[in-house]
Design a protein around this motif. Structure first.
Motif, PDB file in Angstrom:
ATOM      1  N   VAL A  64       0.863  -1.193   0.000  1.00  0.00           N
ATOM      2  CA  VAL A  64       0.000   0.000   0.000  1.00  0.00           C
ATOM      3  C   VAL A  64       0.894   1.236   0.000  1.00  0.00           C
ATOM      4  CG1 VAL A  64      -1.800   1.255   1.249  1.00  0.00           C
ATOM      5  CG2 VAL A  64      -1.755  -1.258   1.301  1.00  0.00           C
ATOM      6  N   ARG A  65       0.685   2.095  -1.006  1.00  0.00           N
ATOM      7  CA  ARG A  65       1.521   3.297  -1.108  1.00  0.00           C
ATOM      8  C   ARG A  65       0.701   4.560  -0.898  1.00  0.00           C
ATOM      9  NH1 ARG A  65       3.529   7.669  -3.813  1.00  0.00           N
ATOM     10  NH2 ARG A  65       5.704   7.633  -4.457  1.00  0.00           N
ATOM     11  N   GLY A  66       1.111   5.348   0.123  1.00  0.00           N
ATOM     12  CA  GLY A  66       0.517   6.676   0.313  1.00  0.00           C
ATOM     13  C   GLY A  66       1.477   7.691  -0.291  1.00  0.00           C
ATOM     14  N   GLY A  67       2.401   8.194   0.542  1.00  0.00           N
ATOM     15  CA  GLY A  67       3.422   9.126   0.051  1.00  0.00           C
ATOM     16  C   GLY A  67       4.707   8.441  -0.378  1.00  0.00           C
ATOM     17  N   GLY A  68       4.814   7.132  -0.158  1.00  0.00           N
ATOM     18  CA  GLY A  68       5.977   6.368  -0.629  1.00  0.00           C
ATOM     19  C   GLY A  68       7.236   6.553   0.201  1.00  0.00           C
ATOM     20  N   GLY A  73      10.859   0.564   2.654  1.00  0.00           N
ATOM     21  CA  GLY A  73      10.341   0.329   1.306  1.00  0.00           C
ATOM     22  C   GLY A  73       9.113  -0.548   1.248  1.00  0.00           C
ATOM     23  N   TYR A  74       8.285  -0.531   2.298  1.00  0.00           N
ATOM     24  CA  TYR A  74       7.129  -1.424   2.342  1.00  0.00           C
ATOM     25  C   TYR A  74       6.020  -1.028   1.364  1.00  0.00           C
ATOM     26  CZ  TYR A  74       8.867  -3.836   6.521  1.00  0.00           C
ATOM     27  OH  TYR A  74       9.592  -4.586   7.408  1.00  0.00           O
ATOM     28  N   SER A  75       6.126   0.138   0.761  1.00  0.00           N
ATOM     29  CA  SER A  75       5.037   0.550  -0.127  1.00  0.00           C
ATOM     30  C   SER A  75       5.217   0.083  -1.568  1.00  0.00           C
ATOM     31  CB  SER A  75       4.841   2.064  -0.051  1.00  0.00           C
ATOM     32  OG  SER A  75       6.053   2.726   0.174  1.00  0.00           O
ATOM     33  N   GLU A 103      -7.332  13.096   1.367  1.00  0.00           N
ATOM     34  CA  GLU A 103      -7.200  11.730   0.855  1.00  0.00           C
ATOM     35  C   GLU A 103      -5.749  11.249   1.042  1.00  0.00           C
ATOM     36  OE1 GLU A 103     -10.360  10.707  -2.514  1.00  0.00           O
ATOM     37  OE2 GLU A 103      -8.931  12.216  -3.187  1.00  0.00           O
ATOM     38  N   PRO A 104      -5.524   9.929   0.940  1.00  0.00           N
ATOM     39  CA  PRO A 104      -4.235   9.362   1.357  1.00  0.00           C
ATOM     40  C   PRO A 104      -3.060   9.582   0.408  1.00  0.00           C
ATOM     41  CG  PRO A 104      -5.686   7.636   0.553  1.00  0.00           C
ATOM     42  CD  PRO A 104      -6.501   8.887   0.609  1.00  0.00           C
ATOM     43  N   GLY A 105      -3.300  10.199  -0.770  1.00  0.00           N
ATOM     44  CA  GLY A 105      -2.163  10.508  -1.639  1.00  0.00           C
ATOM     45  C   GLY A 105      -1.578  11.885  -1.349  1.00  0.00           C
ATOM     46  N   ALA A 133      -0.444   9.782   4.949  1.00  0.00           N
ATOM     47  CA  ALA A 133      -1.096   8.510   5.300  1.00  0.00           C
ATOM     48  C   ALA A 133      -0.236   7.661   6.241  1.00  0.00           C
ATOM     49  CB  ALA A 133      -1.444   7.739   4.034  1.00  0.00           C
ATOM     50  N   GLY A 134       0.916   7.218   5.750  1.00  0.00           N
ATOM     51  CA  GLY A 134       1.767   6.348   6.574  1.00  0.00           C
ATOM     52  C   GLY A 134       2.196   7.052   7.847  1.00  0.00           C
ATOM     53  N   LEU A 135       2.513   8.347   7.738  1.00  0.00           N
ATOM     54  CA  LEU A 135       3.001   9.087   8.908  1.00  0.00           C
ATOM     55  C   LEU A 135       1.911   9.181   9.977  1.00  0.00           C
ATOM     56  CD1 LEU A 135       5.356  12.100   8.882  1.00  0.00           C
ATOM     57  CD2 LEU A 135       3.308  12.226  10.281  1.00  0.00           C
ATOM     58  N   LEU A 438       2.585  -6.247   4.583  1.00  0.00           N
ATOM     59  CA  LEU A 438       3.817  -5.560   4.200  1.00  0.00           C
ATOM     60  C   LEU A 438       3.858  -4.235   4.974  1.00  0.00           C
ATOM     61  CD1 LEU A 438       5.988  -6.582   2.392  1.00  0.00           C
ATOM     62  CD2 LEU A 438       4.975  -5.377   0.479  1.00  0.00           C
ATOM     63  N   ASN A 439       4.181  -4.365   6.252  1.00  0.00           N
ATOM     64  CA  ASN A 439       4.196  -3.220   7.169  1.00  0.00           C
ATOM     65  C   ASN A 439       4.913  -3.687   8.436  1.00  0.00           C
ATOM     66  OD1 ASN A 439       2.252  -4.877   8.475  1.00  0.00           O
ATOM     67  ND2 ASN A 439       0.584  -3.850   7.390  1.00  0.00           N
ATOM     68  N   GLN A 440       4.934  -2.890   9.482  1.00  0.00           N
ATOM     69  CA  GLN A 440       5.501  -3.377  10.760  1.00  0.00           C
ATOM     70  C   GLN A 440       4.400  -4.262  11.325  1.00  0.00           C
ATOM     71  OE1 GLN A 440       8.494  -3.101  11.093  1.00  0.00           O
ATOM     72  NE2 GLN A 440       9.101  -1.282   9.958  1.00  0.00           N
TER      73      GLN A 440
HETATM   74  C1  LIG Z   1      12.111  12.108   4.616  1.00  0.00           C
HETATM   75  C2  LIG Z   1      11.290  11.563   5.757  1.00  0.00           C
HETATM   76  C3  LIG Z   1      10.899  12.403   6.780  1.00  0.00           C
HETATM   77  C4  LIG Z   1      10.127  11.913   7.823  1.00  0.00           C
HETATM   78  N1  LIG Z   1       9.746  12.763   8.825  1.00  0.00           N
HETATM   79  C5  LIG Z   1       8.916  12.317   9.776  1.00  0.00           C
HETATM   80  C6  LIG Z   1       8.392  13.209  10.763  1.00  0.00           C
HETATM   81  O1  LIG Z   1       8.692  14.394  10.780  1.00  0.00           O
HETATM   82  N2  LIG Z   1       7.545  12.711  11.686  1.00  0.00           N
HETATM   83  C7  LIG Z   1       7.164  11.401  11.695  1.00  0.00           C
HETATM   84  O2  LIG Z   1       6.367  11.024  12.542  1.00  0.00           O
HETATM   85  N3  LIG Z   1       7.656  10.528  10.788  1.00  0.00           N
HETATM   86  C8  LIG Z   1       8.518  10.959   9.838  1.00  0.00           C
HETATM   87  N4  LIG Z   1       8.995  10.075   8.905  1.00  0.00           N
HETATM   88  C9  LIG Z   1       8.599   8.677   8.957  1.00  0.00           C
HETATM   89  C10 LIG Z   1       7.259   8.528   8.274  1.00  0.00           C
HETATM   90  O3  LIG Z   1       6.255   8.679   9.267  1.00  0.00           O
HETATM   91  C11 LIG Z   1       7.095   7.158   7.599  1.00  0.00           C
HETATM   92  O4  LIG Z   1       8.122   6.969   6.684  1.00  0.00           O
HETATM   93  C12 LIG Z   1       5.723   7.037   6.929  1.00  0.00           C
HETATM   94  O5  LIG Z   1       5.484   5.684   6.679  1.00  0.00           O
HETATM   95  C13 LIG Z   1       5.622   7.801   5.648  1.00  0.00           C
HETATM   96  O6  LIG Z   1       4.318   7.771   5.155  1.00  0.00           O
HETATM   97  P1  LIG Z   1       4.066   7.698   3.581  1.00  0.00           P
HETATM   98  O7  LIG Z   1       2.601   7.687   3.348  1.00  0.00           O
HETATM   99  O8  LIG Z   1       4.882   8.716   2.875  1.00  0.00           O
HETATM  100  O9  LIG Z   1       4.726   6.297   3.271  1.00  0.00           O
HETATM  101  P2  LIG Z   1       4.301   5.026   2.419  1.00  0.00           P
HETATM  102  O10 LIG Z   1       5.586   4.366   2.093  1.00  0.00           O
HETATM  103  O11 LIG Z   1       3.403   5.356   1.301  1.00  0.00           O
HETATM  104  O12 LIG Z   1       3.502   4.188   3.465  1.00  0.00           O
HETATM  105  C14 LIG Z   1       4.138   3.565   4.546  1.00  0.00           C
HETATM  106  C15 LIG Z   1       3.282   2.427   5.035  1.00  0.00           C
HETATM  107  O13 LIG Z   1       2.097   2.964   5.596  1.00  0.00           O
HETATM  108  C16 LIG Z   1       1.001   2.160   5.252  1.00  0.00           C
HETATM  109  N5  LIG Z   1       0.049   2.994   4.499  1.00  0.00           N
HETATM  110  C17 LIG Z   1       0.296   3.993   3.638  1.00  0.00           C
HETATM  111  N6  LIG Z   1      -0.836   4.560   3.248  1.00  0.00           N
HETATM  112  C18 LIG Z   1      -1.840   3.899   3.869  1.00  0.00           C
HETATM  113  C19 LIG Z   1      -3.238   4.045   3.896  1.00  0.00           C
HETATM  114  N7  LIG Z   1      -3.881   4.984   3.215  1.00  0.00           N
HETATM  115  N8  LIG Z   1      -3.954   3.192   4.650  1.00  0.00           N
HETATM  116  C20 LIG Z   1      -3.345   2.215   5.375  1.00  0.00           C
HETATM  117  N9  LIG Z   1      -2.010   2.051   5.394  1.00  0.00           N
HETATM  118  C21 LIG Z   1      -1.274   2.892   4.650  1.00  0.00           C
HETATM  119  C22 LIG Z   1       1.501   0.995   4.489  1.00  0.00           C
HETATM  120  O14 LIG Z   1       1.749  -0.060   5.372  1.00  0.00           O
HETATM  121  C23 LIG Z   1       2.814   1.496   3.942  1.00  0.00           C
HETATM  122  O15 LIG Z   1       3.739   0.480   3.727  1.00  0.00           O
HETATM  123  C24 LIG Z   1       9.759  10.546   7.847  1.00  0.00           C
HETATM  124  C25 LIG Z   1      10.171   9.708   6.827  1.00  0.00           C
HETATM  125  C26 LIG Z   1      10.926  10.199   5.789  1.00  0.00           C
HETATM  126  C27 LIG Z   1      11.370   9.277   4.692  1.00  0.00           C
END
Ligand SMILES: Cc1cc2nc3c(=O)[nH]c(=O)nc-3n(C[C@H](O)[C@H](O)[C@H](O)COP(=O)(O)OP(=O)(O)OC[C@H]3O[C@@H](n4cnc5c(N)ncnc54)[C@H](O)[C@@H]3O)c2cc1C
Length: 444
Positions: A64-68, A73-75, A103-105, A133-135, A438-440
């Protein structure tokens, strides 16, 4: 409608070799060059439901990819189905109720910009291109967390597509146990298609960065520790060990003041200057959105990243010396140590109110490895692991779930802490066959 191999979506369905496939499978961490069997580019909840049903019926591995920005690399996955939410970009701010739906993107920079148009903001990640989303689902800390709590403390409700393909609403009054688990339990329970956040009034803020010579690390980090014990909730000071763009190893302090009392803000910033002998300073009044982009240059997408993290309760002289001494031998100038303070509003939420258990920790410590050439993988990864081993006598229990790499079941348990058993019961209820693993992962 697009249809490929029986998967029909309003958005695109991409197969290997097709135009757009390579761009869509790219994630932030350049270590992960994976090739999904199909990519479902979802445009709304209906697409997400179709993709989840398809994956379950065909027993496919699901990413599942939100912001990637997942560190491990679980997304993205090799083979299987990548459910890509990046096209889901809608944001609606309601300035009267001070809420936003997204929305989650959506990325943090996008949500911040929409909220700022109304003089509003909420706690969000500190790099503007990270996904909401992931954050959010991991707990979420950022500049405003001492003032307004963690990201999950400002989450009001979610729409979730569960493993059996239903769309349900979760809030304090509806599916409350699921809502508890979504606030710290990561992507284990379903795919969130809409997040509702509480917003707060916020004008221009005072903040930036002050850098000191690396040998001053023990006094500067010890000083940050002391400041964070006595400062008002409206003030935060993150700390870093890093290499400046002109090649100097340094210890950095990143202060931010979010209150309305300009004199108090200046006093807090001045206390940071006095922690050592500054060699660089970039402090000023700026919009919150500018502060949120200040460190984007340190997290360039597609470089190679590796990490280890822990919570810490004290930045002692011994811990700081360990970090600074190890950093002198860092094989890459992009490697960094990040010390993010908690406390304030985030620490006053009861530990069992959300699935983010560790409310009384004082710092999250991240050793962030970053380099460009795959031939430097071994040197950087072993430097990072050795530094982490040396630091172990100085760390506290637990680790932030979003700052875990692929580190095994014991570390996952330690990230969820005492919330683990309750989360596992929830996992059994909402995803008994572990479609979302594919997550923690919390195994049902
Ligand atoms: C450059 C950078 C800066 C960061 N800064 C911070 C920070 O300031 N504070 C902080 O708390 N964390 C921070 N993080 C960690 C961050 O919280 C995680 O990396 C988080 O997973 C990123 O979310 P994403 O949607 O971009 O990631 P993604 O890789 O898209 O998603 C991560 C995981 O979340 C799950 N997921 C994603 N979208 C959904 C959805 N819609 N529904 C259900 N599950 C979903 C999936 O399991 C996926 O594998 C940072 C990470 C990076 C790389």
């Amino acid at each position: 409608m697009a249809e490929v191999n029986g998967l029909a979506l309003r958005g695109e369905v991409l197969s290997p070799g097709e135009a757009g496939y390579d761009e869509a499978r790219k994630v932030w961490n350049g270590m992960f060059d994976r090739r999904p069997g199909l990519i479902a580019r979802c445009t709304g909840a209906a697409d997400v439901i179709a993709a989840v049903n398809y994956a379950r019926e065909h027993k496919l591995l699901v990413a599942v990819r939100g912001g990637g920005h997942s560190f491990p690399g679980y997304s993205v996955c090799d083979g299987g189905l990548m459910i890509d939410l990046a096209p889901m970009k809608s944001i609606r701010v309601d300035s009267a109720s001070r809420t936003a739906r997204a929305e989650p993107g959506v990325l943090w920079g996008e949500l911040d910009a929409e909220a700022e148009a109304f003089g509003l903001a909420t706690t969000g990640g500190m790099i503007s291109h990270t996904g909401i989303a992931g954050l959010t689902l991991g707990g979420g800390f950022g500049w405003l967390c001492r003032t307004h709590g963690l990201v999950v403390d400002n989450l009001l409700s979610c729409d979730v597509v569960t493993a059996d393909g239903r769309l349900i609403h979760a809030s304090a009054s509806e599916n409350a146990e699921l809502f508890w688990g979504l606030r710290g339990g990561g992507g284990n329970f379903g795919i969130v298609t809409s997040f509702e956040y509480r917003l707060h009034e916020l004008g221009p803020i005072l903040g930036g960065i002050i850098a000191f010579p690396l040998p001053q690390a023990p006094q500067v980090l010890g000083g940050v520790d002391a400041l964070m014990r006595e400062s008002p909730d409206d003030f935060i000071a993150g700390a870093f060990i890093l290499t400046t763009p002109d090649g100097h190893q340094a210890v950095g302090v990143a202060p931010g003041y979010f209150g309305g009392d300009a004199t108090e803000g200046e006093r807090c910033i001045d206390a940071c200057r006095k922690l050592g002998t500054p060699v660089f300073e970039q402090i000023g009044r700026m919009p919150y959105t500018a502060l949120q982009k200040l460190f984007d240059g340190a997290a360039v997408p597609q470089r190679r990243y590796y990490m280890r993290s822990n919570f810490m309760n004290e930045l002692t002289e011994a811990a700081s010396t360990t970090l600074a001494t190890a950093y002198e031998h860092s094989p890459s100038p992009f490697n960094a140590v990040v010390l993010f303070p908690f406390g304030g509003a985030a620490s006053r939420v009861p530990a069992d109110a959300t699935a983010f258990f560790y409310r009384d920790v004082r710092f999250s410590m991240t050793l962030l490895g970053c380099w460009e050439d795959p031939k430097d993988d071994a040197a950087n990864m072993s430097w990072l692991r050795e530094t982490w081993d040396q630091l172990q006598p100085h760390v506290a229990e637990g680790v932030y779930v979003n700052e875990l790499f692929d580190e095994g079941a014991e570390r996952v348990r330690s990230a969820y802490g005492p919330a683990f058993a309750r989360l596992q019961a929830l996992k059994r209820q909402y995803d008994p066959t572990n479609v979302f693993h594919l997550n923690q992962n919390i195994q049902p």
